[in-house]
Enzyme design. Structure first.
Site, PDB file in Angstrom:
ATOM      1  N   SER A  31      -3.519  66.371 -25.154  1.00 13.91           N
ATOM      2  CA  SER A  31      -3.834  67.481 -24.085  1.00 13.91           C
ATOM      3  C   SER A  31      -3.368  68.888 -24.449  1.00 13.91           C
ATOM      4  O   SER A  31      -2.731  69.220 -25.326  1.00 13.91           O
ATOM      5  CB  SER A  31      -2.801  67.257 -22.915  1.00 13.91           C
ATOM      6  OG  SER A  31      -2.896  65.805 -22.455  1.00 13.91           O
TER       7      SER A  31
HETATM    8  N1  SAH Z   1      -0.574  61.929 -23.282  1.00 14.11           N
HETATM    9  C1  SAH Z   1      -1.179  62.124 -24.416  1.00 14.11           C
HETATM   10  C2  SAH Z   1      -2.609  62.338 -24.369  1.00 14.11           C
HETATM   11  C3  SAH Z   1      -3.299  61.236 -23.908  1.00 14.11           C
HETATM   12  S1  SAH Z   1      -4.977  61.027 -23.699  1.00 14.11           S
HETATM   13  C4  SAH Z   1      -0.510  62.872 -25.631  1.00 14.11           C
HETATM   14  O1  SAH Z   1       0.580  63.596 -25.465  1.00 14.11           O
HETATM   15  O2  SAH Z   1      -1.156  62.906 -27.009  1.00 14.11           O
HETATM   16  C5  SAH Z   1      -5.048  59.763 -22.784  1.00 14.11           C
HETATM   17  C6  SAH Z   1      -4.823  58.301 -23.362  1.00 14.11           C
HETATM   18  O3  SAH Z   1      -4.709  57.450 -22.410  1.00 14.11           O
HETATM   19  C7  SAH Z   1      -5.774  57.915 -24.374  1.00 14.11           C
HETATM   20  O4  SAH Z   1      -4.854  57.627 -25.577  1.00 14.11           O
HETATM   21  C8  SAH Z   1      -6.299  56.514 -23.567  1.00 14.11           C
HETATM   22  O5  SAH Z   1      -6.475  55.670 -24.859  1.00 14.11           O
HETATM   23  C9  SAH Z   1      -5.033  56.153 -22.650  1.00 14.11           C
HETATM   24  N2  SAH Z   1      -5.512  55.349 -21.713  1.00 14.11           N
HETATM   25  C10 SAH Z   1      -6.805  55.232 -21.097  1.00 14.11           C
HETATM   26  N3  SAH Z   1      -6.522  54.222 -20.077  1.00 14.11           N
HETATM   27  C11 SAH Z   1      -5.480  53.616 -20.168  1.00 14.11           C
HETATM   28  C12 SAH Z   1      -4.916  52.258 -19.773  1.00 14.11           C
HETATM   29  N4  SAH Z   1      -5.696  51.604 -18.783  1.00 14.11           N
HETATM   30  N5  SAH Z   1      -3.759  52.086 -20.257  1.00 14.11           N
HETATM   31  C13 SAH Z   1      -3.225  52.652 -21.306  1.00 14.11           C
HETATM   32  N6  SAH Z   1      -3.685  53.583 -21.828  1.00 14.11           N
HETATM   33  C14 SAH Z   1      -4.837  54.168 -21.376  1.00 14.11           C
END
Ligand code: SAH
Length: 215
Positions: free
Chosen positions: A60
């Site tokens: 993000s």
């Molecule tokens: N917080 C992260 C950015 C996350 S992007 C950082 O600091 O880099 C969102 C993430 O959520 C992605 O990696 C995606 O694979 C994950 N995601 C989406 N749905 C999910 C679920 N149901 N359970 C766990 N992770 C999930």
């Protein structure tokens, strides 16, 4: 390429000019964002933009990470649950402020790399698990704070259940292909209080553990 102290200083100044609180800036100062991206994206690690990571996901935008961290109002005794580890950047920042951080990621490939980064930074209060985060972590509940970094249509009921009374949840809500709202939900004896914080755009919360990782 590694970051110079000047790069870090510029980065922190940029965030401060956007109104980020001092305690959040201090936490962000300790987590070099270039460690959380790869290849030529490292050159953009100090820019205020989301960047691609593996598995078609994104790390993000730093000012949004800051805003979410601030809204979560984490204290040193708090047990925090993050849904969507991604690169591990948000988890590493939360680890500076919380007692313990549990982070769930549905792509094994991402959780493995994030765990390595957390280990390299010697952050011993972060536990990363490959799992579908919409179920939360019932065996560790209740949590003082819960943060989702993937967008749901509504706050997932399982997660609201795992939030302690008086706890705070921060998450993006809305359709994945539209502008979403970043909201803060407070669980009070009188019910849930919602506050809208910003318009954002996150990848969607997807059901199930990913099967097509090639790992
Ligand atoms: N917080 C992260 C950015 C996350 S992007 C950082 O600091 O880099 C969102 C993430 O959520 C992605 O990696 C995606 O694979 C994950 N995601 C989406 N749905 C999910 C679920 N149901 N359970 C766990 N992770 C999930």
């Amino acid at each position: 390429m590694t970051l110079s102290p000047e790069d870090t200083m510029q980065f922190l100044l940029m965030l401060r000019n956007k109104g980020v609180a001092d305690h959040v800036l201090q936490a962000m100062e300790k987590v070099p964002r270039d460690m959380f991206v790869e290849g030529h994206f490292k050159a953009h690690a100090m820019d205020d933009m989301a960047l691609p990571i593996d598995a078609g996901q994104t790390i993000s935008q730093p000012s949004i990470v800051a805003k979410m961290t601030e809204a979560l109002d984490v204290g040193p005794r708090d047990k925090v649950l993050e849904i969507g580890t991604g690169s591990g950047y948000q988890a590493a920042i939360l680890s500076q402020l919380a007692r313990r951080v549990y982070s769930l990621e549905r792509h094994r490939q991402l959780s493995i790399k994030a765990r390595k980064r957390i280990e390299a930074l010697k952050l011993r209060n972060v536990v990363i698990t490959t799992a579908d985060g919409s179920y939360g972590m019932p065996d560790q509940a209740p949590f003082d704070r819960i943060i989702l970094t993937a967008a749901a249509e509504d706050p997932p009921a399982n997660l609201l259940e795992q939030l302690r009374m008086g706890g705070i949840m921060v998450l993006p809500v809305g359709q994945s292909d539209a502008v979403q709202s970043l909201i803060k939900v407070e669980k009070t004896p009188d019910g849930l209080n919602y506050t809208e914080l910003a318009e954002v755009r996150f990848v969607p919360l997807v059901a199930g553990v990913a099967k097509t990782d090639g790992v």
